[in-house]
Design a protein around this motif. Sequence first.
Motif, PDB file in Angstrom:
ATOM      1  N   ILE A  16     -12.383 -10.809   0.529  1.00 38.73           N
ATOM      2  CA  ILE A  16     -12.248 -10.061  -0.718  1.00 38.73           C
ATOM      3  C   ILE A  16     -13.408 -10.475  -1.597  1.00 38.73           C
ATOM      4  O   ILE A  16     -13.665 -11.664  -1.765  1.00 38.73           O
ATOM      5  CB  ILE A  16     -10.926 -10.378  -1.458  1.00 38.73           C
ATOM      6  CG1 ILE A  16      -9.707 -10.171  -0.542  1.00 38.73           C
ATOM      7  CG2 ILE A  16     -10.791  -9.534  -2.713  1.00 38.73           C
ATOM      8  CD1 ILE A  16      -8.413 -10.709  -1.127  1.00 38.73           C
ATOM      9  N   GLU A  17     -14.108  -9.527  -2.152  1.00 38.46           N
ATOM     10  CA  GLU A  17     -15.278  -9.848  -2.969  1.00 38.46           C
ATOM     11  C   GLU A  17     -15.274  -8.980  -4.222  1.00 38.46           C
ATOM     12  O   GLU A  17     -15.072  -7.763  -4.156  1.00 38.46           O
ATOM     13  CB  GLU A  17     -16.560  -9.587  -2.160  1.00 38.46           C
ATOM     14  CG  GLU A  17     -17.852  -9.789  -2.925  1.00 38.46           C
ATOM     15  CD  GLU A  17     -18.227 -11.254  -3.109  1.00 38.46           C
ATOM     16  OE1 GLU A  17     -19.273 -11.518  -3.721  1.00 38.46           O
ATOM     17  OE2 GLU A  17     -17.474 -12.126  -2.638  1.00 38.46           O
ATOM     18  N   TRP A  18     -15.484  -9.627  -5.371  1.00 37.93           N
ATOM     19  CA  TRP A  18     -15.593  -8.881  -6.619  1.00 37.93           C
ATOM     20  C   TRP A  18     -16.965  -8.225  -6.706  1.00 37.93           C
ATOM     21  O   TRP A  18     -17.989  -8.857  -6.443  1.00 37.93           O
ATOM     22  CB  TRP A  18     -15.386  -9.795  -7.817  1.00 37.93           C
ATOM     23  CG  TRP A  18     -13.953 -10.203  -8.000  1.00 37.93           C
ATOM     24  CD1 TRP A  18     -13.389 -11.389  -7.649  1.00 37.93           C
ATOM     25  CD2 TRP A  18     -12.904  -9.414  -8.558  1.00 37.93           C
ATOM     26  NE1 TRP A  18     -12.055 -11.393  -7.951  1.00 37.93           N
ATOM     27  CE2 TRP A  18     -11.728 -10.196  -8.515  1.00 37.93           C
ATOM     28  CE3 TRP A  18     -12.843  -8.124  -9.084  1.00 37.93           C
ATOM     29  CZ2 TRP A  18     -10.504  -9.721  -8.977  1.00 37.93           C
ATOM     30  CZ3 TRP A  18     -11.615  -7.654  -9.549  1.00 37.93           C
ATOM     31  CH2 TRP A  18     -10.467  -8.454  -9.496  1.00 37.93           C
ATOM     32  N   ALA A  19     -16.989  -6.952  -7.086  1.00 38.33           N
ATOM     33  CA  ALA A  19     -18.238  -6.199  -7.204  1.00 38.33           C
ATOM     34  C   ALA A  19     -18.459  -5.792  -8.650  1.00 38.33           C
ATOM     35  O   ALA A  19     -17.681  -6.122  -9.545  1.00 38.33           O
ATOM     36  CB  ALA A  19     -18.193  -4.969  -6.299  1.00 38.33           C
ATOM     37  N   ARG A  20     -19.542  -5.043  -8.877  1.00 37.86           N
ATOM     38  CA  ARG A  20     -19.859  -4.597 -10.229  1.00 37.86           C
ATOM     39  C   ARG A  20     -18.743  -3.715 -10.787  1.00 37.86           C
ATOM     40  O   ARG A  20     -18.057  -3.021 -10.051  1.00 37.86           O
ATOM     41  CB  ARG A  20     -21.167  -3.795 -10.223  1.00 37.86           C
ATOM     42  CG  ARG A  20     -22.398  -4.627  -9.920  1.00 37.86           C
ATOM     43  CD  ARG A  20     -23.667  -3.872 -10.263  1.00 37.86           C
ATOM     44  NE  ARG A  20     -23.728  -2.557  -9.634  1.00 37.86           N
ATOM     45  CZ  ARG A  20     -24.641  -1.647  -9.931  1.00 37.86           C
ATOM     46  NH1 ARG A  20     -25.556  -1.892 -10.836  1.00 37.86           N
ATOM     47  NH2 ARG A  20     -24.644  -0.478  -9.306  1.00 37.86           N
ATOM     48  N   GLY A  21     -18.583  -3.752 -12.104  1.00 37.22           N
ATOM     49  CA  GLY A  21     -17.588  -2.908 -12.744  1.00 37.22           C
ATOM     50  C   GLY A  21     -16.164  -3.317 -12.448  1.00 37.22           C
ATOM     51  O   GLY A  21     -15.243  -2.491 -12.490  1.00 37.22           O
ATOM     52  N   ASN A  22     -15.953  -4.600 -12.139  1.00 36.80           N
ATOM     53  CA  ASN A  22     -14.617  -5.119 -11.865  1.00 36.80           C
ATOM     54  C   ASN A  22     -13.982  -4.449 -10.650  1.00 36.80           C
ATOM     55  O   ASN A  22     -12.769  -4.276 -10.578  1.00 36.80           O
ATOM     56  CB  ASN A  22     -13.710  -4.956 -13.091  1.00 36.80           C
ATOM     57  CG  ASN A  22     -12.644  -6.039 -13.158  1.00 36.80           C
ATOM     58  OD1 ASN A  22     -12.782  -7.095 -12.563  1.00 36.80           O
ATOM     59  ND2 ASN A  22     -11.579  -5.766 -13.877  1.00 36.80           N
ATOM     60  N   ARG A  23     -14.814  -4.046  -9.695  1.00 32.27           N
ATOM     61  CA  ARG A  23     -14.322  -3.460  -8.460  1.00 32.27           C
ATOM     62  C   ARG A  23     -14.049  -4.557  -7.426  1.00 32.27           C
ATOM     63  O   ARG A  23     -14.493  -5.692  -7.559  1.00 32.27           O
ATOM     64  CB  ARG A  23     -15.330  -2.460  -7.887  1.00 32.27           C
ATOM     65  CG  ARG A  23     -15.688  -1.297  -8.805  1.00 32.27           C
ATOM     66  CD  ARG A  23     -14.457  -0.516  -9.242  1.00 32.27           C
ATOM     67  NE  ARG A  23     -14.799   0.787  -9.772  1.00 32.27           N
ATOM     68  CZ  ARG A  23     -14.704   1.139 -11.048  1.00 32.27           C
ATOM     69  NH1 ARG A  23     -14.304   0.243 -11.941  1.00 32.27           N
ATOM     70  NH2 ARG A  23     -15.000   2.365 -11.436  1.00 32.27           N
ATOM     71  N   VAL A  24     -13.339  -4.193  -6.363  1.00 34.70           N
ATOM     72  CA  VAL A  24     -13.015  -5.126  -5.289  1.00 34.70           C
ATOM     73  C   VAL A  24     -13.509  -4.541  -3.971  1.00 34.70           C
ATOM     74  O   VAL A  24     -13.246  -3.371  -3.677  1.00 34.70           O
ATOM     75  CB  VAL A  24     -11.491  -5.377  -5.202  1.00 34.70           C
ATOM     76  CG1 VAL A  24     -11.166  -6.279  -4.019  1.00 34.70           C
ATOM     77  CG2 VAL A  24     -10.979  -5.992  -6.490  1.00 34.70           C
ATOM     78  N   CYS A  25     -14.236  -5.336  -3.190  1.00 31.18           N
ATOM     79  CA  CYS A  25     -14.699  -4.917  -1.870  1.00 31.18           C
ATOM     80  C   CYS A  25     -13.921  -5.652  -0.790  1.00 31.18           C
ATOM     81  O   CYS A  25     -13.713  -6.862  -0.890  1.00 31.18           O
ATOM     82  CB  CYS A  25     -16.195  -5.184  -1.701  1.00 31.18           C
ATOM     83  SG  CYS A  25     -17.257  -4.114  -2.695  1.00 31.18           S
ATOM     84  N   VAL A  26     -13.495  -4.908   0.235  1.00 29.32           N
ATOM     85  CA  VAL A  26     -12.806  -5.499   1.387  1.00 29.32           C
ATOM     86  C   VAL A  26     -13.404  -4.895   2.653  1.00 29.32           C
ATOM     87  O   VAL A  26     -14.051  -3.858   2.615  1.00 29.32           O
ATOM     88  CB  VAL A  26     -11.277  -5.235   1.349  1.00 29.32           C
ATOM     89  CG1 VAL A  26     -10.643  -5.869   0.124  1.00 29.32           C
ATOM     90  CG2 VAL A  26     -10.985  -3.732   1.382  1.00 29.32           C
ATOM     91  N   ALA A  27     -13.178  -5.551   3.783  1.00 31.68           N
ATOM     92  CA  ALA A  27     -13.683  -5.040   5.056  1.00 31.68           C
ATOM     93  C   ALA A  27     -12.801  -5.532   6.190  1.00 31.68           C
ATOM     94  O   ALA A  27     -12.190  -6.594   6.111  1.00 31.68           O
ATOM     95  CB  ALA A  27     -15.132  -5.475   5.281  1.00 31.68           C
ATOM     96  N   GLY A  28     -12.757  -4.750   7.284  1.00 33.91           N
ATOM     97  CA  GLY A  28     -11.940  -5.091   8.435  1.00 33.91           C
ATOM     98  C   GLY A  28     -12.665  -5.994   9.410  1.00 33.91           C
ATOM     99  O   GLY A  28     -13.890  -6.006   9.466  1.00 33.91           O
TER     100      GLY A  28
END
Length: 362
Positions: A16-28
């Motif tokens: 889980i990684e925080w991105a710009r604009g308070n977004r969240v990135c996830v990956a399988g």
Amino acid sequence: YRDLHTFELQAPTRLIEWARGNRVCVAGYGQSDGNEILQLIPPPTLLTKETQGLCPERDFKVECGGFSERPVYSLKCVPNTSLLVTSGPPDSTLHVWQVSAEDSDVIKSVSTIATENDTGQSWAKIATISARAPWVLHGSRLDGVQITEVESRKNVYTAASRGSEELSNLAFLDCNTLLLCCATGQLCLADIRQPQSLVEAMSVPSAPCSEQWCMGTRHGAQGLEPSSQPVARLSSRGLVTLTDLRKTSEFLALAKARVPSPGSSAEFLCISWAPALEGYLAISGFDGTVHVYDTQSWDSSGREAEPIFLHKGHTFGGAGGSRDPPLVTVHTWHLQKPRTLLSAASDGSLHVWDWVQPCGKC
């Protein structure tokens, strides 16, 4: 709980990684082709100061996404850019992704970064920074650590070789200082202004050779020396050590977490400091729970520590219909909300939760 939100992913995720604009990135991290990389808009309650209670199940929104042909074992957003960097088996190659503009919902692959002298090394651990330019720190073993400029793919730094121990984590302490953690628990400091300098900071307490370790670093307040921030290490048998890099001859604290007996794999071990709550850290990777500890009363005795909160939400099932109990694969803290964490599990469940402050701790 003060707040709990859930989201069911199509496949298990290990990051889980925080991105710009308070977004969240996830990956399988599945072994087949087509592993998703998603950027999610968090629940509205995470974007406001007021607590609004429980929300519907699908309270995250998929903003954009893409597919990786290989499992994604590590993902980092490049600060101040719309770029992501990922790594995963079968080798230490990095993949650079572009999060598309507002008129598109696609995350597309834009380039790859090959590791110099790659001789079949395992997937690379990565960290990113944009102090001078967008850089990625990467490596799978101690003798293969490099810094590469993300956009030009130019090699900026190669660490001096001090053995071939496998790495579990690496981090930028600041724009000049790197911290590397070996799977054996050894810490190494490196300064990019002195390419031949790679100094072992501290070993770990005597332990079985099969024991695996990971680390968590804490970013201090503005103007505070990075080396003054304690480094936390977690072993596969639940031992937690806190180390001051300015005085490595002794531990700041040593404690034993309440975890089940270690299994055959320690690949999901995770320890992290709360960025907005002094002295608090969380651990996961042993079962379907996340433990939160207040370390301010710890000493060097190595006694068992009592968690102040235990998140058990993933143990009650989720997507995928797996018969095996879910295992928490990763957790991370909200950057501004002191007691809010995100956690993901092997059944595809993604949780955001905030616990009530215990009485007497207000």
